[in-house]
Design an enzyme around this catalytic site. Sequence first.
Site, PDB file in Angstrom:
ATOM      1  N   CYS A 142       0.831  -1.198   0.000  1.00  0.00           N
ATOM      2  CA  CYS A 142       0.000   0.000   0.000  1.00  0.00           C
ATOM      3  C   CYS A 142       0.872   1.257   0.000  1.00  0.00           C
ATOM      4  CB  CYS A 142      -0.946  -0.066   1.197  1.00  0.00           C
ATOM      5  SG  CYS A 142      -2.040   1.319   1.368  1.00  0.00           S
ATOM      6  N   HIS A 202      -3.894  -4.501  -0.686  1.00  0.00           N
ATOM      7  CA  HIS A 202      -3.634  -5.121   0.613  1.00  0.00           C
ATOM      8  C   HIS A 202      -3.728  -6.640   0.477  1.00  0.00           C
ATOM      9  CE1 HIS A 202      -3.270  -1.873   3.565  1.00  0.00           C
ATOM     10  NE2 HIS A 202      -4.051  -1.189   2.755  1.00  0.00           N
ATOM     11  N   GLU A 221      -2.841  -8.926   2.469  1.00  0.00           N
ATOM     12  CA  GLU A 221      -3.240  -9.571   3.721  1.00  0.00           C
ATOM     13  C   GLU A 221      -4.739  -9.487   3.953  1.00  0.00           C
ATOM     14  OE1 GLU A 221      -2.718  -5.285   5.031  1.00  0.00           O
ATOM     15  OE2 GLU A 221      -2.008  -6.617   3.464  1.00  0.00           O
ATOM     16  N   ASP A 260     -24.360  -7.719  14.041  1.00  0.00           N
ATOM     17  CA  ASP A 260     -24.781  -6.780  15.084  1.00  0.00           C
ATOM     18  C   ASP A 260     -24.415  -7.400  16.428  1.00  0.00           C
ATOM     19  OD1 ASP A 260     -25.869  -5.023  13.240  1.00  0.00           O
ATOM     20  OD2 ASP A 260     -27.829  -5.984  13.293  1.00  0.00           O
ATOM     21  N   ASP A 272     -28.926   5.992   8.982  1.00  0.00           N
ATOM     22  CA  ASP A 272     -30.084   5.209   9.428  1.00  0.00           C
ATOM     23  C   ASP A 272     -31.366   6.032   9.311  1.00  0.00           C
ATOM     24  OD1 ASP A 272     -28.581   2.825  10.629  1.00  0.00           O
ATOM     25  OD2 ASP A 272     -27.676   4.488  11.703  1.00  0.00           O
TER      26      ASP A 272
END
Length: 611
Positions: A136, A230, A232, A296, A454
């Site tokens: 990166c 990336h 990984e 959640d 939301d």
Amino acid sequence: MEAAPFTSSSSSTFKTASISSSSSSLICLSKNFSRNHLPLKFKSRRNLSVRASNDDSVVTLLDYGAGNVRSVRNAIRHLGFQIKDVQTPKDILNARRLIFPGVGAFAPAMDVLNNTGMGEALCSYIQNDRPFLGICLGLQLLFESSEENGPVAGLGLIPGVVGRFDSSKGFRVPHIGWNALQITKDSEILDDIGNRHSKENKDWISSTCNYGDEFIASVRKGKVHAVQFHPEKSGGKQFITPAFLYPQHMDGRGLSFSFETLPLDVDTFCPNDLESLKRTERKASKLAKRVIACLDVRTNDEGDLVVTKGDQYDVREHAEKNEVRNLGKPVELAGQYYKDGADEVSFLNITGFRDFPLGDLPMLQVLRSASENVFVPLTVGGGIRDFTDSNDRYYSSLEVASEYFRSGADKISIGSDAVHAAEEYLKTKVKTGKSSIEQISRVYGNQAVVVSIDPRRMYLNDPSDVAFKSIRLTKPGPNGEEYAWYQCTINGGREGRPIGAYELAKAVEELGAGEILLNCIDCDGQGKGFDVDLIKMISDAVSIPVIASSGAGAVEHFTDVFSKTNASAALAAGIFHRKEMSCTAAFDQPLEVPIRSVKEHLLKEGIEVRI
């Protein structure tokens, strides 16, 4: 919190550019680029002594203190190697093999390298053709300069400029997700790139990627390797190939850049075999759509951390005991969804630990444990804000976020705090730099900041009835209403705010958010499909990626949202947790809906996804 050898007080980034990547920059090697474009910080190169360690089991890690490097550490350890952290420039010079995973902004990273003497040691190490892997920002810093908040001088080892993607062409910036590498070594692919790269530097480029423009995805010269993406976080534990870790495997083809990508499966080909690599390659034509598993997480009534699921944000069973729904343990479920093919895993801490976010030690441990076996991006949200504890100790949102990054998070999701920041910005039109969005994006890059919106649907008979952006509905409201606006909420949907989803999305993009997670309280837990009207409105309004959320109940719902909107990803929870049975258009009998089934359906419908 895992201690970092170096810290940086300010940073922001254009980031990586491919394969489980998040980036707003591309690297180009211009034919007309002047090596005197910027004065380099390194005025002279001292004759530095290099003496490699004799320990073949040690990998030296240059962790300068910004971002999540826990997954890199986990992958190195998984392969049986020990890690030596760089503490002094001498540690770089004496390394047998060196990995530099850079996360953050170009300028602050260069400040750290310059101020600690690490930059000069790193240049000496690379110029001596020592085994090096840059990830990166660890690739971008090798170039002459970056346009990010610049121009800013880099290490100058490779002529070229790190520039920004052009979002005016309709491409989402940051470039987040899964894309295909085009291998350039031993090929003529660069002949068609025109002025993007110079023949002088052609021998550096090992792969490219396309996102409107052709850009450099990886470089390789001798024993020096670096990638924009990336690895990984690209879906596998073997992201550091034997070609890098085992010098005896470093032959002329040494494909250390070929970790795991959209067109490749590391379990089915030898990374050192170029012909196998080419045979395995699939020709992806654009950024793949992502399927994200959401967990959640909250404490139940017994104090245990569990994965739950809401019905319009109500997470309790409507039974005599009224218990919190318990669908499993967070780490176990995250690992299962990773194996099933989730492109990302998102932890939303709906308890929020509102009084003391850094007291949320169980959630930090969930991240640490999950990152040991989940090698795709991890997002965490809930309680990311400024706060003062009971001892009057003030913690900035940046400090809170940093703790989560060091524990394994790749992205931070901000909810209620983003609403307050947007309201203030729309009122004053001033960017103070103090909001959580601005603080975190400045240090970790905007790709690391997700804003969770939301809203509730508010029906209208006439769009002129409100000052907020409204839309004509594809399906009329309960009383035949033809229009609606979407009122944003905070505190888990419990409090409505005087701001619409459209206005909020535009504001947080300007403040520095890199992605929007777009929920709809009306659809949450209903299994009747995403709110396509809402998602289309927001994804058409912003240039950053939008994640569709709330309402998935069948595989067709994913096809529907991707075909009718500009959503970059779709997130679901209950449909995966419960392995719910859903009737589909193609079958009369109910079917389970695991992540693999969703992706298979999307592929059949011609929508590109990562396999």
